[in-house]
Design a protein around this motif. Structure first.
Motif, short mmCIF file in Angstrom:
data_model
loop_
_atom_site.label_atom_id
_atom_site.label_comp_id
_atom_site.label_asym_id
_atom_site.label_seq_id
_atom_site.Cartn_x
_atom_site.Cartn_y
_atom_site.Cartn_z
N MET A 78 84.18 19.48 75.04
CA MET A 78 84.41 20.39 76.17
C MET A 78 84.64 19.56 77.42
O MET A 78 83.79 18.71 77.77
CB MET A 78 83.21 21.32 76.36
N SER A 79 85.75 19.80 78.08
CA SER A 79 86.10 19.08 79.29
C SER A 79 86.39 20.05 80.41
O SER A 79 86.62 21.24 80.17
CB SER A 79 87.33 18.19 79.04
N ASN A 80 86.39 19.52 81.64
CA ASN A 80 86.67 20.35 82.82
C ASN A 80 85.84 21.64 82.78
O ASN A 80 86.36 22.75 82.95
CB ASN A 80 88.16 20.68 82.91
N LEU A 81 84.56 21.47 82.55
CA LEU A 81 83.68 22.63 82.39
C LEU A 81 83.56 23.42 83.68
O LEU A 81 83.58 22.86 84.78
CB LEU A 81 82.31 22.18 81.90
N LYS A 82 83.42 24.72 83.50
CA LYS A 82 83.33 25.64 84.63
C LYS A 82 82.01 26.39 84.55
O LYS A 82 81.44 26.55 83.46
CB LYS A 82 84.49 26.65 84.57
N PRO A 83 81.52 26.90 85.67
CA PRO A 83 80.27 27.67 85.62
C PRO A 83 80.32 28.82 84.62
O PRO A 83 79.30 29.14 83.99
CB PRO A 83 80.14 28.19 87.05
#
Length: 130
Positions: free
Chosen positions: A83-88
């Motif tokens: 998982m990359s560029n994770l967001k809230p």
């Protein structure tokens, strides 16, 4: 004993990365279709991605496409979710599930019908927050 064990969750800042693992024991994962699912507090469980038991093809929900990658390591009898560029909004408990039928996993992903999946892990918590 047939089981799946997830690991790799934790607290990460927005934009960060995590790799979740789904390790199998008691059976061989490479002949199973695997799905990753997640459930955020107060929300329904939803499908994130899946990988075919036959040709290794993958599917990703629109919400994670281009940011998440699912792959197998058959030597380790483990499936991963990078998982990359994770967001809230990725904050959730993440679960993996296995079934020897691609159709059952696809049905779970698209129709949220989880009745037929053979094996579930216990989940690992991912929290994306600054």
């Amino acid at each position: 004993q047939v089981q799946l064990v997830e690991s790799g969750g934790g607290l990460v800042q927005p934009g960060g990365s995590l790799r979740l693992s789904c390790a199998a024991s008691g059976f061989t994962l490479d002949s199973y279709a695997i799905g990753w699912f997640r459930q955020a507090p107060g929300k329904e469980r939803e499908g994130v991605s899946c990988i075919s038991s036959s040709d290794g093809s993958t599917y990703y929900a629109d919400s994670v496409k281009g940011r998440f990658t699912m792959f197998r390591d058959n030597a380790k009898n483990t499936v991963y979710l990078q998982m990359s560029n994770l967001k809230p909004e990725d904050t959730a408990n993440y679960y993996c599930a296995a079934d020897d039928s691609d159709i059952n996993v696809i049905t779970a992903i698209h129709d949220k019908d989880y009745r037929y999946l053979e094996v579930w892990g216990q989940g690992t918590l991912v929290t994306v927050s600054s």
